[in-house]
Write a protein that holds these residues in place. Structure first.
Motif, PDB file in Angstrom:
ATOM      1  N   ILE A  75       0.849  -1.199   0.000  1.00 34.52           N
ATOM      2  CA  ILE A  75       0.000   0.000   0.000  1.00 34.52           C
ATOM      3  C   ILE A  75       0.886   1.251   0.000  1.00 34.52           C
ATOM      4  N   ALA A  76       1.927   1.235  -0.793  1.00 31.34           N
ATOM      5  CA  ALA A  76       2.872   2.348  -0.826  1.00 31.34           C
ATOM      6  C   ALA A  76       2.219   3.639  -1.308  1.00 31.34           C
ATOM      7  N   ASN A  77       1.167   3.529  -2.126  1.00 28.92           N
ATOM      8  CA  ASN A  77       0.532   4.725  -2.692  1.00 28.92           C
ATOM      9  C   ASN A  77      -0.279   5.506  -1.668  1.00 28.92           C
ATOM     10  N   ARG A  78      -0.587   4.923  -0.520  1.00 26.55           N
ATOM     11  CA  ARG A  78      -1.372   5.634   0.494  1.00 26.55           C
ATOM     12  C   ARG A  78      -0.867   5.370   1.909  1.00 26.55           C
ATOM     13  N   SER A  79       0.422   5.103   2.028  1.00 23.43           N
ATOM     14  CA  SER A  79       0.999   4.852   3.345  1.00 23.43           C
ATOM     15  C   SER A  79       2.350   5.551   3.465  1.00 23.43           C
ATOM     16  N   PHE A  80       2.782   5.715   4.719  1.00 23.43           N
ATOM     17  CA  PHE A  80       4.083   6.339   4.977  1.00 23.43           C
ATOM     18  C   PHE A  80       4.652   5.751   6.263  1.00 23.43           C
ATOM     19  N   PHE A  81       5.897   5.309   6.202  1.00 25.51           N
ATOM     20  CA  PHE A  81       6.546   4.690   7.356  1.00 25.51           C
ATOM     21  C   PHE A  81       7.708   5.580   7.816  1.00 25.51           C
ATOM     22  N   THR A  82       7.771   5.781   9.130  1.00 26.28           N
ATOM     23  CA  THR A  82       8.852   6.564   9.730  1.00 26.28           C
ATOM     24  C   THR A  82       9.721   5.629  10.564  1.00 26.28           C
ATOM     25  N   PRO A  83      10.888   5.219  10.073  1.00 24.49           N
ATOM     26  CA  PRO A  83      11.729   4.253  10.801  1.00 24.49           C
ATOM     27  C   PRO A  83      12.211   4.764  12.160  1.00 24.49           C
ATOM     28  N   SER A  84      12.420   6.052  12.284  1.00 23.61           N
ATOM     29  CA  SER A  84      12.996   6.577  13.529  1.00 23.61           C
ATOM     30  C   SER A  84      12.090   6.390  14.740  1.00 23.61           C
ATOM     31  N   ASP A  85      10.754   6.439  14.532  1.00 23.12           N
ATOM     32  CA  ASP A  85       9.836   6.226  15.661  1.00 23.12           C
ATOM     33  C   ASP A  85       8.951   5.001  15.475  1.00 23.12           C
ATOM     34  N   THR A  87       6.469   4.350  13.391  1.00 24.32           N
ATOM     35  CA  THR A  87       5.046   4.584  13.119  1.00 24.32           C
ATOM     36  C   THR A  87       4.744   4.333  11.648  1.00 24.32           C
ATOM     37  N   PHE A  88       3.608   3.715  11.428  1.00 25.73           N
ATOM     38  CA  PHE A  88       3.150   3.435  10.067  1.00 25.73           C
ATOM     39  C   PHE A  88       1.813   4.130   9.880  1.00 25.73           C
ATOM     40  N   ARG A  89       1.747   4.971   8.851  1.00 29.71           N
ATOM     41  CA  ARG A  89       0.574   5.808   8.594  1.00 29.71           C
ATOM     42  C   ARG A  89      -0.157   5.287   7.368  1.00 29.71           C
ATOM     43  N   ILE A  90      -1.471   5.060   7.500  1.00 31.31           N
ATOM     44  CA  ILE A  90      -2.298   4.600   6.385  1.00 31.31           C
ATOM     45  C   ILE A  90      -3.358   5.664   6.113  1.00 31.31           C
ATOM     46  N   ASN A  91      -3.384   6.166   4.889  1.00 33.90           N
ATOM     47  CA  ASN A  91      -4.353   7.193   4.488  1.00 33.90           C
ATOM     48  C   ASN A  91      -5.522   6.566   3.717  1.00 33.90           C
TER      49      ASN A  91
END
Length: 210
Positions: A75-85, A87-91
C-alpha cells in the motif's frame, strides 16, 4: 437547500480528514480508524535497530522491511513509514483495511524473535450523520416540488374564476334588458290610453256664433 448541500460536503471533507492514533506495541491492541480517514499505528520504538520485520493482515503480507529499506509495501501509494519512531501511517482507509494484523520481528539469526497482533476496526460513525443530511435534502426537495406544483395549480385556476365571473355578469345584464323593454312598453300603452281618453272630449265643445 444550498446550505444542506454545503453541510454534506463539509461532513464528507471532515470524514476524509479524520486522523486517529493507536499504540500497537502491545500484543492484542484494539485500533480504530474512520472510513476515508487516516490511522497512525505505533508498531515499534525504532525500526532502524531491527534487521527485518514482516507485517501482514490475515494471510496477506503488506510490508517486509529488511536492512533499513522496504522489500515489499503493498500500500505504498497511500501509506508512509517513519523508521525513527516506528510509526506506520495509512491514508484513505477502506473497508478492506479492517482486520487482524500480525507483526513478526526477526533477529540477526533470521529467526522470529517477537510476534504480536493488533485488531484494526474501521468505524462508520459518520454514516448516520451523512444519512441524516441526505434525508433532510430529500425532504427539502419534496417540499420545494410541492410548493411549485401548488403555485402552478393556483395560477391555472385564476383564469377559470375570472371567466366564471364574466359569464355571471353577462347573464345578469341579459336578464335586466327585458325588464327595461317591458317598462318602456308599459309607458307607451299608458300614453296611448291617455290619448284615447282625451280624444272623445273634443266634439263636446260648442262654438257660439259671432
Amino acid at each position: 437547500m444550498e446550505a444542506v448541500i454545503g453541510l454534506l460536503v463539509m461532513i464528507l471533507g471532515v470524514s476524509h480528514g479524520v486522523e486517529t492514533y493507536c499504540d500497537g506495541r502491545q500484543d492484542g491492541a484494539q485500533c480504530y480508524g474512520a472510513l476515508g480517514g487516516t490511522v497512525v499505528l505505533q508498531l515499534m520504538d525504532n525500526a532502524s535497530e531491527i534487521s527485518k520485520y514482516q507485517w501482514s493482515i490475515n494471510t496477506t503480507t503488506i510490508l517486509i522491511w529488511r536492512n533499513n529499506t522496504f522489500v515489499i509495501n503493498a500500500i505504498a501509494n497511500r501509506s508512509f513509514f517513519t523508521p525513527s519512531d516506528g510509526t506506520f501511517r495509512i491514508n484513505n482507509l477502506s473497508w478492506t483495511d479492517g482486520g487482524e494484523y500480525t507483526l513478526q520481528i526477526f533477529g540477526s539469526d533470521g529467526q522470529v524473535s517477537e510476534r504480536r497482533t493488533l485488531q484494526l476496526t474501521i468505524q462508520v460513525g459518520y454514516l448516520p450523520i451523512m444519512a441524516g443530511v441526505l434525508s433532510a435534502l430529500v425532504i427539502l426537495l419534496v417540499v420545494g416540488v410541492a410548493v411549485i406544483c401548488a403555485q402552478k395549480k393556483k395560477q391555472n385556476n385564476k383564469p377559470k374564476e375570472e371567466e366564471d365571473h364574466e359569464l355571471t355578469y353577462a347573464d345578469v345584464r341579459m336578464v335586466q334588458q327585458p325588464v327595461r323593454q317591458m317598462q318602456k312598453k308599459a309607458e307607451t300603452e299608458v300614453e296611448v290610453e291617455y290619448g284615447q281618453i282625451k280624444f272623445p272630449e273634443r266634439p263636446q265643445q260648442t262654438v257660439e256664433p259671432a
